[in-house]
Design a protein around this motif. Structure first.
Motif, PDB file in Angstrom:
ATOM      1  N   GLY A  45       0.748  -1.244   0.000  1.00  0.00           N
ATOM      2  CA  GLY A  45       0.000   0.000   0.000  1.00  0.00           C
ATOM      3  C   GLY A  45       0.781   1.299   0.000  1.00  0.00           C
ATOM      4  N   PRO A  46       2.021   1.328   0.487  1.00  0.00           N
ATOM      5  CA  PRO A  46       2.734   2.599   0.610  1.00  0.00           C
ATOM      6  C   PRO A  46       2.956   3.309  -0.716  1.00  0.00           C
ATOM      7  CG  PRO A  46       3.783   0.924   1.965  1.00  0.00           C
ATOM      8  CD  PRO A  46       2.762   0.222   1.120  1.00  0.00           C
ATOM      9  N   LEU A  47       3.219   4.611  -0.618  1.00  0.00           N
ATOM     10  CA  LEU A  47       3.547   5.425  -1.785  1.00  0.00           C
ATOM     11  C   LEU A  47       5.041   5.393  -2.084  1.00  0.00           C
ATOM     12  CD1 LEU A  47       1.397   8.604  -1.002  1.00  0.00           C
ATOM     13  CD2 LEU A  47       0.730   6.527  -2.230  1.00  0.00           C
ATOM     14  N   ALA A  48       5.829   4.859  -1.166  1.00  0.00           N
ATOM     15  CA  ALA A  48       7.286   4.882  -1.329  1.00  0.00           C
ATOM     16  C   ALA A  48       7.900   3.587  -0.823  1.00  0.00           C
ATOM     17  CB  ALA A  48       7.888   6.070  -0.567  1.00  0.00           C
ATOM     18  N   GLY A  49       9.066   3.263  -1.369  1.00  0.00           N
ATOM     19  CA  GLY A  49       9.827   2.117  -0.905  1.00  0.00           C
ATOM     20  C   GLY A  49       9.462   0.822  -1.603  1.00  0.00           C
ATOM     21  N   ALA A  51      11.968  -6.144   8.499  1.00  0.00           N
ATOM     22  CA  ALA A  51      12.995  -5.812   7.508  1.00  0.00           C
ATOM     23  C   ALA A  51      12.618  -4.568   6.721  1.00  0.00           C
ATOM     24  CB  ALA A  51      13.207  -6.997   6.569  1.00  0.00           C
ATOM     25  N   ARG A  52      11.364  -4.477   6.290  1.00  0.00           N
ATOM     26  CA  ARG A  52      10.957  -3.312   5.501  1.00  0.00           C
ATOM     27  C   ARG A  52      10.952  -2.040   6.345  1.00  0.00           C
ATOM     28  NH1 ARG A  52       7.155   0.102   3.784  1.00  0.00           N
ATOM     29  NH2 ARG A  52       7.293   0.642   1.552  1.00  0.00           N
ATOM     30  N   ASP A  53      10.481  -2.141   7.586  1.00  0.00           N
ATOM     31  CA  ASP A  53      10.491  -0.968   8.468  1.00  0.00           C
ATOM     32  C   ASP A  53      11.914  -0.442   8.653  1.00  0.00           C
ATOM     33  OD1 ASP A  53       7.783  -1.146   8.694  1.00  0.00           O
ATOM     34  OD2 ASP A  53       7.750  -1.679  10.828  1.00  0.00           O
ATOM     35  N   ALA A  54      12.876  -1.342   8.803  1.00  0.00           N
ATOM     36  CA  ALA A  54      14.267  -0.924   8.972  1.00  0.00           C
ATOM     37  C   ALA A  54      14.761  -0.201   7.718  1.00  0.00           C
ATOM     38  CB  ALA A  54      15.149  -2.132   9.277  1.00  0.00           C
ATOM     39  N   GLN A  55      14.354  -0.684   6.547  1.00  0.00           N
ATOM     40  CA  GLN A  55      14.728  -0.001   5.308  1.00  0.00           C
ATOM     41  C   GLN A  55      14.166   1.412   5.271  1.00  0.00           C
ATOM     42  OE1 GLN A  55      14.564  -1.707   1.423  1.00  0.00           O
ATOM     43  NE2 GLN A  55      14.528  -3.801   2.200  1.00  0.00           N
ATOM     44  N   HIS A  60       5.850   6.845   9.211  1.00  0.00           N
ATOM     45  CA  HIS A  60       4.716   6.213   8.521  1.00  0.00           C
ATOM     46  C   HIS A  60       5.129   5.104   7.562  1.00  0.00           C
ATOM     47  CE1 HIS A  60       5.980   8.660   5.164  1.00  0.00           C
ATOM     48  NE2 HIS A  60       5.737   9.782   5.828  1.00  0.00           N
ATOM     49  N   LYS A  61       6.438   4.888   7.410  1.00  0.00           N
ATOM     50  CA  LYS A  61       6.987   3.799   6.591  1.00  0.00           C
ATOM     51  C   LYS A  61       6.548   3.875   5.125  1.00  0.00           C
ATOM     52  CE  LYS A  61       8.787   2.174  10.382  1.00  0.00           C
ATOM     53  NZ  LYS A  61       8.248   3.094  11.394  1.00  0.00           N
ATOM     54  N   GLY A  62       6.287   5.078   4.656  1.00  0.00           N
ATOM     55  CA  GLY A  62       5.965   5.270   3.253  1.00  0.00           C
ATOM     56  C   GLY A  62       4.492   5.270   2.917  1.00  0.00           C
ATOM     57  N   TYR A  63       3.638   4.989   3.890  1.00  0.00           N
ATOM     58  CA  TYR A  63       2.199   4.985   3.624  1.00  0.00           C
ATOM     59  C   TYR A  63       1.701   6.411   3.371  1.00  0.00           C
ATOM     60  CZ  TYR A  63       1.776   0.041   4.661  1.00  0.00           C
ATOM     61  OH  TYR A  63       1.886  -1.323   4.593  1.00  0.00           O
ATOM     62  N   GLY A  64       0.546   6.496   2.740  1.00  0.00           N
ATOM     63  CA  GLY A  64       0.042   7.793   2.291  1.00  0.00           C
ATOM     64  C   GLY A  64      -0.693   8.576   3.356  1.00  0.00           C
TER      65      GLY A  64
END
Length: 205
Positions: free
Chosen positions: A20-24, A141-145, A161-165
């Protein structure tokens, strides 16, 4: 995991994080757990606190017969679409396992093309321990990135927000612009790019 690859009469749980995120990137994990003893505390990663996920991440990596991560980049997400990129990340995770499982159980209702029998389980991240384990290590792992990317691209709040919109993220996109880690095929990002690229309106009133 390292070591010689060999066949295993057991099942790998597979899940992805970050559709779902806008980034990563989108990150997937594959985990083969021993039948006994049961690893307590496993649940859908979204239902756990960050501290609980971090603690379980360590225990899963220590106790699993095998585990592996796979991901698909922002460029792959934009070129393939997010569903196909997610399936690609899953295939990469399973292929990276140090042992070959007899079968794979995948969270959701769409399965990646794998070299072994594959079963989808809707809500599997809350029902199947190996899938729960995969969702946890993929999330950690993704949160750390995203925390690392926050230092590279300050001002967007990626660590939060880990890249979410979120509203904060969208406001930052409006004021700071689109970065190389933003998914250009996602509507909120595409709208900003379109507004930037649109020629000015010189119509006289």
């Amino acid at each position: 995991m390292t070591g010689e690859r060999f066949a295993c009469p057991c099942v790998a749980g597979v899940d992805e994080v970050g559709r779902g995120p806008l980034a990563g990137p989108v990150v997937a994990a594959a985990v083969i757990l021993p039948a006994r003893p049961l690893l307590r505390g496993l649940a859908d990663s979204k239902a756990l606190s960050a501290a609980e996920r971090d603690a379980l991440d360590i225990r899963i990596r220590e106790r699993a017969l095998a585990w592996a991560l796979g991901e698909a980049s922002v460029e792959e997400i934009d070129s393939l679409n997010i569903l196909q990129a997610s399936l690609l990340a899953m295939r990469r995770a399973v292929a990276a396992l140090s042992i070959t499982p007899f079968a794979a159980w995948v969270d959701g209702n769409t399965w990646p093309r794998l070299a072994m029998p594959t079963r989808t389980v809707i809500g599997g991240d809350a029902r199947v321990p190996a899938i729960s384990a995969a969702s946890i290590i993929a999330k950690v792992a993704r949160d750390a990135q995203m925390v690392a990317l926050d230092a590279q691209y300050p001002g967007y709040g990626l660590a939060r927000h880990k890249g979410y919109g979120t509203a904060v993220h969208r406001q930052a996109l409006e004021s700071l612009g689109v970065t190389p880690i933003h998914r250009r095929s996602f509507a909120p990002v595409a709208r900003i790019l379109s507004a930037v690229q649109r020629p000015p309106d010189y119509t006289l009133e």
